[in-house]
Design a protein around this motif. Structure first.
Motif, PDB file in Angstrom:
ATOM      1  N   GLU A  66      55.468  47.525  40.385  1.00 15.32           N
ATOM      2  CA  GLU A  66      54.984  46.146  40.504  1.00 15.32           C
ATOM      3  C   GLU A  66      55.344  45.501  41.840  1.00 15.32           C
ATOM      4  O   GLU A  66      55.495  44.293  41.944  1.00 15.32           O
ATOM      5  N   ARG A 104      53.922  35.597  35.143  1.00 14.44           N
ATOM      6  CA  ARG A 104      55.378  35.617  34.942  1.00 14.44           C
ATOM      7  C   ARG A 104      56.081  34.592  35.833  1.00 14.44           C
ATOM      8  O   ARG A 104      57.075  34.012  35.455  1.00 14.44           O
ATOM      9  N   GLN A 131      47.645  39.429  38.185  1.00 17.85           N
ATOM     10  CA  GLN A 131      47.643  38.296  37.254  1.00 17.85           C
ATOM     11  C   GLN A 131      48.929  38.263  36.434  1.00 17.85           C
ATOM     12  O   GLN A 131      49.516  37.205  36.217  1.00 17.85           O
ATOM     13  N   THR A 132      49.352  39.450  35.979  1.00 18.45           N
ATOM     14  CA  THR A 132      50.583  39.509  35.182  1.00 18.45           C
ATOM     15  C   THR A 132      51.755  38.971  36.001  1.00 18.45           C
ATOM     16  O   THR A 132      52.563  38.179  35.507  1.00 18.45           O
ATOM     17  N   GLN A 140      53.293  50.188  34.578  1.00 17.21           N
ATOM     18  CA  GLN A 140      53.585  48.860  34.041  1.00 17.21           C
ATOM     19  C   GLN A 140      53.794  48.923  32.518  1.00 17.21           C
ATOM     20  O   GLN A 140      54.629  48.219  31.970  1.00 17.21           O
ATOM     21  N   LYS A 161      45.469  53.895  40.801  1.00 22.60           N
ATOM     22  CA  LYS A 161      45.513  52.616  40.099  1.00 22.60           C
ATOM     23  C   LYS A 161      45.869  52.845  38.637  1.00 22.60           C
ATOM     24  O   LYS A 161      46.594  52.078  38.032  1.00 22.60           O
ATOM     25  N   LYS A 185      53.524  45.159  44.461  1.00 23.55           N
ATOM     26  CA  LYS A 185      52.485  44.296  45.019  1.00 23.55           C
ATOM     27  C   LYS A 185      52.492  42.922  44.358  1.00 23.55           C
ATOM     28  O   LYS A 185      52.283  41.915  45.015  1.00 23.55           O
ATOM     29  N   ALA A 213      45.404  46.951  47.612  1.00 17.89           N
ATOM     30  CA  ALA A 213      45.006  47.754  46.453  1.00 17.89           C
ATOM     31  C   ALA A 213      44.809  49.221  46.819  1.00 17.89           C
ATOM     32  O   ALA A 213      44.858  50.089  45.952  1.00 17.89           O
ATOM     33  N   LEU A 242      39.482  45.635  41.603  1.00 14.40           N
ATOM     34  CA  LEU A 242      39.374  45.128  40.237  1.00 14.40           C
ATOM     35  C   LEU A 242      40.444  45.712  39.317  1.00 14.40           C
ATOM     36  O   LEU A 242      40.855  45.070  38.352  1.00 14.40           O
ATOM     37  N   LEU A 243      40.887  46.919  39.601  1.00 11.82           N
ATOM     38  CA  LEU A 243      41.970  47.476  38.784  1.00 11.82           C
ATOM     39  C   LEU A 243      43.308  46.846  39.149  1.00 11.82           C
ATOM     40  O   LEU A 243      44.235  46.809  38.356  1.00 11.82           O
ATOM     41  N   GLU A 244      43.372  46.348  40.371  1.00 13.32           N
ATOM     42  CA  GLU A 244      44.592  45.695  40.832  1.00 13.32           C
ATOM     43  C   GLU A 244      44.757  44.317  40.178  1.00 13.32           C
ATOM     44  O   GLU A 244      45.872  43.875  39.905  1.00 13.32           O
ATOM     45  N   CYS A 293      34.206  47.111  42.770  1.00 10.15           N
ATOM     46  CA  CYS A 293      35.254  47.695  43.616  1.00 10.15           C
ATOM     47  C   CYS A 293      36.419  48.115  42.726  1.00 10.15           C
ATOM     48  O   CYS A 293      37.199  47.280  42.279  1.00 10.15           O
ATOM     49  N   ASP A 294      36.520  49.405  42.468  1.00 12.13           N
ATOM     50  CA  ASP A 294      37.576  49.899  41.583  1.00 12.13           C
ATOM     51  C   ASP A 294      38.979  49.495  42.044  1.00 12.13           C
ATOM     52  O   ASP A 294      39.760  48.972  41.248  1.00 12.13           O
ATOM     53  N   PRO A 295      39.328  49.741  43.318  1.00 19.80           N
ATOM     54  CA  PRO A 295      40.700  49.396  43.699  1.00 19.80           C
ATOM     55  C   PRO A 295      41.010  47.920  43.472  1.00 19.80           C
ATOM     56  O   PRO A 295      42.034  47.581  42.872  1.00 19.80           O
ATOM     57  N   PRO A 317      44.385  42.729  37.227  1.00 18.48           N
ATOM     58  CA  PRO A 317      45.218  42.398  36.059  1.00 18.48           C
ATOM     59  C   PRO A 317      46.717  42.523  36.351  1.00 18.48           C
ATOM     60  O   PRO A 317      47.517  41.775  35.801  1.00 18.48           O
ATOM     61  N   MET A 318      47.067  43.458  37.250  1.00 22.23           N
ATOM     62  CA  MET A 318      48.495  43.613  37.575  1.00 22.23           C
ATOM     63  C   MET A 318      48.992  42.395  38.342  1.00 22.23           C
ATOM     64  O   MET A 318      50.092  41.911  38.114  1.00 22.23           O
ATOM     65  N   LYS A 327      34.263  37.412  40.962  1.00 17.17           N
ATOM     66  CA  LYS A 327      33.739  38.546  41.746  1.00 17.17           C
ATOM     67  C   LYS A 327      32.659  38.010  42.696  1.00 17.17           C
ATOM     68  O   LYS A 327      32.036  36.992  42.419  1.00 17.17           O
TER      69      LYS A 327
END
Ligand code: SF4
Ligand code: SF4
Lengths: 402, 438
Positions: free
Chosen positions: A322, A364, A359-360, B140, B133, A324, A315, A352-354, A348-350, A356-357, A373
């Motif tokens: 995409e 898929r 998960q997507t 995306q 981020k 990662k 992250a 937690l922001l990572e 943890c911003d990095p 959802p990406m 957490k």
């Protein structure tokens, strides 16, 4: 006088894997850093700390010092003063790290390196300068431009400057030859850790996550050669041990790249029916998993290149398109994982922001996942046990039905 | 309190405010019309923005942080954040990001009309990793957009080294300019870039004069609440433009006029001439309760004489100007020098300097939950500043655009006790001075 910590068996009989793991645990989670003190007393040399997710350990070693990854205080440090340094909405790792420093446990470190992992660690580098003005403090600004003549050159210059500063402290300025020797030691260690990972993939029941984690994490404080001996010993012992496989789901644990979960949490995952066949735990010593030495490339350049081309896509790295997510899906397939546990430190911003990406990408690819957490001192493990249990059950039912 | 022209609570607008409103609303109209006019759109960030370079290519910059704060000031950020959290974003993370993503999902814009999609995501991430981020997430959403990365090294040692500058310059020339050339189909016209920079420097001179007016007593400006309006054109799309030059000239004249007449700034409670407390503020504003918080200051006759927030888009008052004679070097120096790119010791030194030079009675740290870049280390800054300046500091906590984290009663209590403490301290000092005067 610091208590020496033995990494080796005292009898001639080979140790069982759990015995090796126990010894590693004593080394890895010792918040008084006794093994580091013992090493310093034995050798008369200095030690340099660094925070997750990366420290150029090869350079520290080549400068004749011991690199020590400082990964917070976990659940073994009571926070007394640390809260006066950080607001409640910041993660736990910097708080316990400051606590250790104020309590004198980090006095054993003659300098500290702060990698560009996130804004919190970036600012912690400044806090260190303000609070411990007599210690060497360096910030490691990884390049996010990945071109050889731009970002890599910048990073190589930075690594050379670091080597110079460390050399000024230790009296040994590492040259290309010394660095090449050091890289070879770490490459050997990386190869052993890769074998350990392969064992986990082939026979996860032979290498339970709590043992693997203690073993890997002992490498955060031990000289690399000593750690390699331990890893070799553990792999042999784990292969020989009589351990029966269980009907567990095979999962990847991702998101714990900086602040580490308590070991109890990892044990809980396994108890709940998950074999951890891959993870990004303890990345401070494992960010680069591949061999660093590159044929025809000088050592400093190889090290600079390793960060850009071989570091795991975490992250803290900027990778658009995409990449990662794709990497995670490919890794799941390579490790034959049935699902992914996305475990991220609170606040943890990095990470937690990572999430959802990732998960997507997993959605898929049709790969099941669950997320939660934690903090390094999380004590309430029952909800995680239940969540992981449900996840493991659902995976197994799904696999059986398929 | 001594206020004038409040017209029953309705605060009059000064000409510069009217001009700014016109500028921004015309700009939003151009943005909304971009799909029809064919003008290219570049999303980028405030700290380290490359406005002159973008305008040299005739592209339209969009600054997602500004969208977020405008959504908050229009009372819409709570819904946008909820939308992002429903889509899986954590309560823990930066609310600017969630507000922006929620706004996109709601197919809305800060003014209600949706903004055009980006042709380029220009990630100049001076001073904050969350920007990275944010743009990974935006990429995306907009897979067709190009991305240009400008990694600006952090001033951890309090200096800009030749290697750092060289690194930024190489990225500007080899990454940013080629991508702009590709999306616009134009070659960079360096003479045009120089012309734009010449105008930037004019506006920057006037802007600094406005900020430094805070040194006067009474202060004719509010250097925090008021200054967020003063920075808007300079930190967004108007640097280098005639409109920008005209706005800052008008603003400077207004401020100098107020100073000459001994008048204070206009606040939500009217004009604040009678100023009891002078403060320096570190940290961003709370946009969801902006007027409420400002009113709490005004009610106590407290004026902010200087702040760090109005330096996030450029540290002009320490001497930096965009320089047409060395356009690329000055773009690099600009990015490297923003307040958000300073180390904690440098930030602390700067605030201490403001306290001294602006003769402040105290300083307040506003810590926002969202922003680790600002917040991590602020408690140590506070203690260190108290030592350095001998002045007591105050500490407030809320958030940028998440309304759930502003507790009006709590903030008011804290502020009132802090202000009382400052006044009592001043009273005691005055008494001591009287005792020693024969
Ligand atoms: S846990 Fe996350 S926010 Fe905290 S120091 Fe590590 S990377 Fe930064
Ligand atoms: S963390 Fe702070 S600087 Fe970064 S995007 Fe959020 S509000 Fe902006």
């Amino acid at each position: 006088m610091a208590t020496p910590v033995s990494t080796q068996s005292t009898s001639s009989a080979p140790r069982r894997p759990e015995e090796i793991a126990k010894a590693c645990e004593a080394i890895a989670f010792d918040v008084s850093f006794a093994p580091v003190r013992a090493w310093k007393e034995r050798t008369g040399r200095k030690a340099i700390g660094f925070l997750p997710i990366y420290g150029p350990r090869e350079i520290v070693t080549a400068a004749g010092m011991l690199p020590v990854a400082v990964m917070g205080g976990g659940d073994r440090v009571e926070i007394v003063r640390g809260d006066a340094y950080f607001q409640s909405y910041l993660c736990q790792l910097p708080r316990s790290t400051i606590e250790l420093a104020l309590g004198g446990q980090l006095d054993v470190l003659d300098g500290m390196l702060f990698p560009a992992t996130c804004d919190v660690l970036r600012n912690l580098s400044g806090m260190w300068r303000m609070s411990f003005p007599d210690k060497l403090v360096r910030y490691l600004d990884f390049p996010h431009d990945h071109r050889p003549l731009v970002g890599m050159r910048f990073w190589e210059n930075d690594l050379r400057a670091l080597a110079h500063d460390l050399g000024a402290l230790s009296g040994i300025v590492p040259d290309e030859t010394a660095l090449a020797r050091s890289i070879a030691l770490y490459d050997e260690n990386r190869a052993l850790l890769a074998s350990l990972d392969a064992l986990r993939v082939e026979a996860p029941h032979r290498a339970p996550i709590a043992e693997v984690y203690a073993l890997v994490r002992a490498g955060a404080v031990l000289p690399v050669e000593e750690h390699s001996v331990l890893v070799r010993e553990y792999i042999a012992a784990a292969k020989a041990a009589d351990r029966a496989p269980r009907d567990h789901a095979r999962v990847l644990v991702v998101g714990a790249f900086c602040e580490q979960p308590p070991i109890g949490l990892l044990v809980t995952l396994e108890r709940a029916g998950c074999y951890v066949v891959g993870d990004d735990l303890c990345l401070a010593t494992r960010l680069v998993g591949e061999q660093v030495a590159t044929e025809g490339v000088p050592p400093f350049a190889s090290l600079a290149r390793a960060w850009v081309e071989k570091a795991r896509p975490t992250a803290s790295r900027y990778l658009p398109n995409e990449e990662k997510g794709r990497w995670l899906v490919d890794r799941c397939r390579a490790l034959r994982a049935d699902g992914v546990v996305l475990a991220a430190p609170s606040f943890c911003d990095p990470a937690l922001l990572e999430q959802p990406m990732l998960q997507t990408a997993l959605d898929r690819a049709g790969i099941p996942h669950t997320c939660f957490k934690y903090a390094e001192n999380t004590a309430q493990l029952q909800p995680i046990y239940e969540q992981a249990g449900t996840f493991s059950d659902s995976i197994r039912l799904f696999t059986e039905a398929a | 309190m001594s206020t004038r022209d409040t017209e029953g609570g309705h605060v009059p607008k000064e000409p510069s405010m009217i001009k700014q409103k016109e500028l921004l609303s015309a700009y939003y109209d151009r943005l909304v019309a971009a799909p029809q006019t064919g003008q290219k759109v570049v999303y980028t960030f405030v700290p380290g923005n490359l406005t002159e370079l973008l305008l040299a290519f005739d592209v339209l910059p969009v600054l997602p942080e500004i969208n977020a704060l405008q959504s908050a000031m229009r009372g819409r950020s709570g819904d946008f954040i909820a939308e992002a959290e429903r889509a899986g974003h954590s309560e823990d993370v930066c609310s600017y990001v969630k507000c922006d993503l929620g706004m996109l999902r709601a197919k809305s814009g800060p003014t209600g009309k949706p903004l055009p999609p980006p042709d380029l995501l220009l990630l100049s991430y001076t001073g904050c990793f969350t920007f990275m981020k944010w743009f990974e997430l935006l990429k995306q959403e907009f897979p067709k957009a190009e991305v240009a990365m400008l990694h600006v090294p952090y001033q951890a040692d309090g200096v800009v080294t030749p290697e750092m500058r060289q690194y930024v310059l190489a990225q500007l020339r080899e990454e940013v300019v080629p991508k702009l050339e590709r999306i616009t189909g134009k070659k960079l016209d360096e003479d045009r870039l120089r012309e734009l920079m010449e105008k930037s420097a004019l506006a920057e001179d006037d802007f600094v004069a406005v900020l430094e007016a805070g040194k006067k007593k009474p202060s004719p400006i509010d250097g925090y609440f008021g200054a967020v309006f003063y920075i808007a054109p300079l930190f967004s799309a108007f640097r280098g433009t005639d409109d920008g030059v005209a706005y800052y000239r008008l603003l400077r004249e207004e401020v100098e006029q107020r100073a000459a007449e001994g008048r204070g700034p206009i606040t939500p409670l009217g004009q604040l001439d009678d100023q009891r407390i002078r403060l320096v503020v570190e940290g961003p504003p709370c946009w969801t309760s902006f007027r409420e918080l400002w009113s709490m200051f005004a009610a106590e006759k407290a004026v902010v004489v200087a702040s760090t927030y109005c330096k996030v888009g450029g540290l002009y008052d320490t001497g930096f100007r965009h320089d047409p004679r060395r356009p690329f070097d000055s773009l690099a120096d600009y990015c490297l020098g923003c307040y958000t790119n300073l180390s904690l010791p440098s930030r602390t030194d700067l605030v201490a300097r403001y306290v001294r030079e602006y003769q402040a009675d105290g300083f307040l740290v506003h810590s926002v939950k969202s922003c680790n870049s600002f917040s991590a280390g602020q408690l140590l800054m506070l203690r260190s500043l108290e030592k350095k300046t001998g002045v007591p500091g105050g500490f407030l906590e809320s958030d940028l655009v998440d309304p759930r984290y502003f507790s009006g009663a709590n903030v008011k209590n804290r502020l009132e006790s802090y202000f009382q403490m400052l006044l009592a301290r001043r009273g005691a000092a005055a008494e001591r001075a009287a005792e020693v005067t024969p």
